[in-house]
Design a protein around this motif. Structure first.
Motif, short mmCIF file in Angstrom:
data_model
loop_
_atom_site.label_atom_id
_atom_site.label_comp_id
_atom_site.label_asym_id
_atom_site.label_seq_id
_atom_site.Cartn_x
_atom_site.Cartn_y
_atom_site.Cartn_z
N GLN A 209 1.04 -1.68 0.03
CA GLN A 209 -0.20 -0.29 0.27
C GLN A 209 0.71 1.04 0.07
O GLN A 209 2.19 1.51 0.81
CB GLN A 209 -1.12 -0.09 1.04
CG GLN A 209 -2.04 -1.27 1.22
CD GLN A 209 -2.44 -0.64 2.52
OE1 GLN A 209 -2.70 -0.33 3.48
NE2 GLN A 209 -4.22 -2.28 2.63
N ASN B 141 -11.45 -3.26 10.81
CA ASN B 141 -12.35 -2.51 10.21
C ASN B 141 -13.65 -2.83 11.18
O ASN B 141 -14.17 -3.43 11.86
CB ASN B 141 -13.04 -4.07 9.02
CG ASN B 141 -13.69 -3.45 8.33
OD1 ASN B 141 -14.29 -2.36 8.69
ND2 ASN B 141 -14.17 -3.84 7.30
N ARG C 23 -19.65 0.61 4.44
CA ARG C 23 -18.22 0.29 3.58
C ARG C 23 -17.15 0.37 4.99
O ARG C 23 -17.82 0.76 5.67
CB ARG C 23 -18.29 1.58 3.32
CG ARG C 23 -16.58 2.28 2.87
CD ARG C 23 -17.37 3.32 2.42
NE ARG C 23 -18.89 3.71 1.06
CZ ARG C 23 -18.21 4.11 -0.07
NH1 ARG C 23 -17.07 4.05 -0.41
NH2 ARG C 23 -19.28 4.26 -1.16
N MET D 276 -14.80 0.77 7.20
CA MET D 276 -14.09 1.65 7.55
C MET D 276 -12.80 1.68 8.59
O MET D 276 -13.48 0.39 9.50
CB MET D 276 -15.05 2.79 8.70
CG MET D 276 -14.68 3.70 9.28
SD MET D 276 -15.49 4.61 10.21
CE MET D 276 -17.32 4.84 8.49
N TYR D 277 -11.30 1.36 9.01
CA TYR D 277 -10.10 0.88 9.08
C TYR D 277 -10.08 2.12 10.49
O TYR D 277 -9.96 3.24 10.58
CB TYR D 277 -9.06 0.70 8.15
CG TYR D 277 -9.80 -0.25 7.54
CD1 TYR D 277 -9.52 -1.63 7.84
CD2 TYR D 277 -10.10 0.55 6.02
CE1 TYR D 277 -9.61 -2.73 6.73
CE2 TYR D 277 -10.25 -1.08 5.18
CZ TYR D 277 -9.93 -2.05 5.62
OH TYR D 277 -10.58 -3.05 4.72
N ALA E 190 -9.75 5.46 9.02
CA ALA E 190 -9.91 5.53 6.82
C ALA E 190 -10.98 4.52 6.30
O ALA E 190 -11.42 3.94 6.70
CB ALA E 190 -8.66 4.65 6.26
N LEU E 191 -11.55 5.79 5.84
CA LEU E 191 -12.17 5.38 4.85
C LEU E 191 -12.12 4.86 3.50
O LEU E 191 -11.35 5.94 2.67
CB LEU E 191 -13.39 6.96 5.15
CG LEU E 191 -14.90 5.80 4.00
CD1 LEU E 191 -15.86 4.59 5.12
CD2 LEU E 191 -15.34 7.90 4.13
N GLU E 192 -13.23 3.69 3.40
CA GLU E 192 -12.25 2.50 1.67
C GLU E 192 -13.73 3.82 0.33
O GLU E 192 -15.05 3.34 1.05
CB GLU E 192 -12.68 1.20 1.78
CG GLU E 192 -11.92 0.99 0.64
CD GLU E 192 -12.40 -0.46 0.22
OE1 GLU E 192 -11.05 -1.27 1.10
OE2 GLU E 192 -12.99 -1.52 -0.19
N ARG F 127 -8.87 2.68 -2.72
CA ARG F 127 -8.73 3.99 -2.41
C ARG F 127 -8.70 4.04 -1.53
O ARG F 127 -10.28 3.59 -0.77
CB ARG F 127 -8.30 4.99 -3.81
CG ARG F 127 -8.68 6.27 -3.41
CD ARG F 127 -8.51 6.74 -4.61
NE ARG F 127 -7.78 6.73 -5.98
CZ ARG F 127 -8.18 6.72 -6.98
NH1 ARG F 127 -8.42 8.19 -6.80
NH2 ARG F 127 -7.28 6.36 -7.58
N GLU F 128 -8.43 4.74 -0.02
CA GLU F 128 -9.08 4.74 1.11
C GLU F 128 -8.46 6.52 1.51
O GLU F 128 -7.58 7.58 1.70
CB GLU F 128 -8.17 4.61 2.25
CG GLU F 128 -8.53 3.12 1.83
CD GLU F 128 -7.57 2.01 3.07
OE1 GLU F 128 -7.97 0.76 3.30
OE2 GLU F 128 -7.05 2.51 3.58
N PHE G 102 -7.81 9.47 4.50
CA PHE G 102 -7.11 9.04 6.27
C PHE G 102 -7.32 10.27 6.87
O PHE G 102 -6.86 10.95 6.04
CB PHE G 102 -6.17 7.86 6.15
CG PHE G 102 -4.71 8.55 5.57
CD1 PHE G 102 -4.58 9.67 6.95
CD2 PHE G 102 -4.14 8.06 4.27
CE1 PHE G 102 -3.20 9.51 6.23
CE2 PHE G 102 -3.09 8.62 4.56
CZ PHE G 102 -2.23 9.68 5.09
#
Length: 673
Positions: free
Chosen positions: A450, A535, A540, A542-543, A599-601, A606-607, A609
């Motif tokens: 990544q 997650n 969706r 969201m990390y 972070a939102l995917e 792609r994310e 953050f």
């Protein structure tokens, strides 16, 4: 014996009623010579339901029971439209369609400017002729590949949800899998391959109207030659058939023909191929990517009301080793109502290989879903037999249910079972070695690289003070460089940074990163660390990521520009000869760096953050930094404070850090996977 059974089955009762749908089986032929018409459209247009005929003209159409009073419509370019009430069809039906009147086949004499004007009008009319809001359709997709001996290597099929965006924009739509299946006929041929990616996006990739392929773009007209081949009919509408090819001095990459309604100027069909010189372009997404020897396309649109909708597409590519790769898609049910995007977690990514995507096992696998007939060659390849009955046997629901039962009862399977390639004993009636069973699709973890990039603020507060720096000659103690400045207080440093992250377990990763300043300071940071991620969303992704890092930061404020009057001098074995040298004062610190990231995917690759962090120095040393100016290759050097340096702060000797004992930072950026 089997061909006879097939023939008997085809002549048997074909309107098979069930609880919620019935089946119509038939064949479409030319009324004059009984020649089969492949790829004719058969369906109920006003309901958006349909399928296409196979190479032998045969078709199987599954119709919801509530449409029993509707009309079956068969359309084929160059032929009059056939219509018949569905409730009058009781047996296998042979549909004989008539060729269009001969007076429509006359060649139209028109100069090239006139032909270009037809295409120009058709492009201008796209917002009027095609959907202006997003819709979601049901589609059947099939892809296969052969070797250089034209023997099939694999077959993969699936029912898809296809979300198409408005034709007013060029945003690519989405696809999700309802259910799918695959058969691998030559496992050894796929041992080093995962199949082709983005084939399942055929309904988006090959939609030449929405994508404004270059043969219909006005800016590319000089690269092509256009002419009217004839006027024919489709759904009883007169249609221009316009041929195109590379102009003599042009750069056109495609050649073929496009069909345009003479009254509404709607594009309703295109047949085209990539010219050999066009294939030299390795990546020409959405049409193709890779090293191909040839690519041909056939694309059709279907009219419902006053709008035309993407109907079906067939692509055949000659692979570099001589094998043929084909993918075909047909929209089997068009929903004209406005639709929202597909659920995020259900979407197939562009980088997915459809061969590795399977659906939930269902004993009534295709049940109410419409599919397209297999070609004769593919049918033969599936089971090394020359009849479609054997093909149906392979995917028969009873057979699949028995396979599932055996799969559950067998304790020992090969390691290939992780990808759905189940190998069992031959106690069952059929040899299962070459068949793959459908399993529930899961996003299995694979270690991955990544990359991340972002900008932010490091809250490094420095106080206002009068600073003076001097660098001395080591032998004589003579001042070589000196400068002074009234530094203004500064609360933060704007920075940018990049990360390289290696995710080696589902929840763990290594990170190497660097950061640089965006202002006039000297800011150089490198970190190495370990982190964990979770997650925290059921929808969706969201990390939440936490990391522990070892950080080395070199930070210094620019004090001023010093004039070099000593000529050439050496610092740490580097020769300085520039007339001006920037002088900085600061410190190098080794830090314990703790980070917390949300972070939102945005999509599977792609994310977005937001990252915050805390830095605690555990080792600090002060330095002067020198950097040449006005030279193409500016030399830089770091000098620890010593008897060769003089640092004054408010006219008093100074040898302390200019940064606080601890600091915080926050950054915003993107992750690319």
């Amino acid at each position: 014996m089997r061909p006879i059974l097939v023939f008997v089955c085809l002549l048997f009762v074909v309107s098979v009623y069930s609880q919620d749908y019935f089946i119509i089986i038939g064949k479409v032929v030319d009324s004059n010579n009984a020649k089969p018409l492949p790829y004719a459209h058969v369906g109920i247009p006003e309901k958006g339901i349909g399928t296409t005929t196979g190479m032998d003209g045969g078709f199987t159409l599954k119709v919801p029971s509530q449409y029993n009073n509707s009309t079956l419509l068969v359309s084929y370019v160059g032929y009059t439209t056939y219509r018949k009430a569905i409730n009058t069809i009781n047996d296998f039906i042979t549909i004989r369609v008539k060729a269009s009147p001969t007076d429509l086949q006359e060649i139209i004499v028109m100069d090239e400017a006139g032909v270009e004007n037809i295409i120009r009008k058709a492009v201008k009319a796209i917002p009027k002729n095609y959907p202006t809001h997003p819709i979601t359709n049901l589609a059947f997709y099939r892809e296969s590949r052969t070797d250089d001996q034209e023997e099939h290597i694999y077959l993969a099929e699936g029912v898809l949800n296809v979300y198409k965006t408005s034709y007013r924009n060029d945003n690519e739509g989405q696809v999700s899998l309802v259910q799918g299946r695959k058969v691998i006929l030559q496992p050894e041929a796929l041992s080093n391959s995962v199949g082709f990616t983005s084939g399942h996006l055929a309904a988006h990739r090959f939609d030449f109207v929405k994508n404004r392929e270059n043969f219909i773009e006005e800016k590319n007209f000089p690269d092509y030659a256009y002419w009217v081949e004839k006027i024919t009919t489709y759904q009883d509408l007169p249609v221009y058939v316009i041929g195109f090819d590379k102009a003599e001095e042009g750069k056109g990459r495609l050649k073929g023909r496009v069909y345009i309604d003479t009254s509404s100027y709607a594009f309703l069909r295109a047949e085209f191929e990539i010219r050999p010189e066009g294939l030299k372009k390795y990546d020409d997404y959405p049409l193709y990517a890779g090293n191909w020897k040839g690519n041909t396309y056939t694309v059709n649109y279907r009219k419902i009301g006053d709008k035309w909708y993407f109907g079906d597409a067939l692509r055949e590519g000659i692979y570099r080793d001589g094998g043929l790769y084909s993918n075909e898609v047909i929209i089997t049910e068009i929903n004209t109502d406005r639709s929202g995007p597909l659920p995020y977690l259900d979407r197939l990514d562009r980088n997915d290989a459809f061969l590795r995507v399977t659906g939930t096992y269902d004993e009534d696998f295709w049940k109410q879903y419409n599919t397209t007939p297999l070609s004769q060659k593919l049918t033969e390849s599936l089971v090394q037999a020359k009849n479609e009955a054997k093909s149906a046997e392979v995917f028969d629901s009873t057979y699949m249910a028995e396979v599932q039962r055996l799969q559950d009862s067998i304790k020992t399977v090969t390691s290939q079972s992780r990808t759905g390639d189940i190998r069992m004993s031959e106690d069952f009636n059929f040899n299962l070695d070459n068949y793959n069973l459908p399993i529930r699709r899961q996003r299995k973890f694979r270690w991955q690289w990544q990359l991340a990039a972002g900008v932010g603020l490091h809250l490094l507060e420095t106080e206002a003070a009068n600073m003076s720096l001097s660098y001395l000659n080591s032998d004589e103690g003579q001042t070589i460089l000196n400068t002074s400045k009234n530094l203004k207080a500064r609360a933060f440093e704007p920075i940018y940074h990049g990360d390289l992250r290696i995710v080696f377990r589902k929840n763990f990763f290594f990170t190497w990163s660097f950061s640089r300043d965006l202002w006039d300071s000297h800011y150089r940071e490198r970190t190495l660390g370990l982190g964990t991620q979770f997650n925290i969303s059921k929808y969706r992704p969201m990390y939440l990521r936490m990391g522990v890092h070892e950080s080395r930061l070199r930070y210094a404020r620019l004090i001023g520009k010093a004039d070099n009057e000593a000529g050439t001098f050496k610092v740490d074995k580097k020769k300085f000869n520039s007339e001006q040298v920037n002088m900085y004062y600061g410190n190098q610190t080794h830090n314990l760096k703790l980070t917390l990231e949300w972070a939102l995917e945005l999509n599977p690759s792609r994310e977005l953050f937001v990252r915050g962090g805390y830095m605690l120095p555990y080792s600090t040393r002060q330095h002067l930094y020198l950097r040449e100016r006005k030279d193409f290759f500016n030399k830089r050097v770091r000098i620890p404070t010593s008897d060769r340096t003089i640092v004054l702060r408010n006219d008093a000797p100074f040898d302390d850090p200019i940064t606080p004992d601890q600091s915080f930072f926050i950054t915003l950026g993107m992750v690319f996977k």
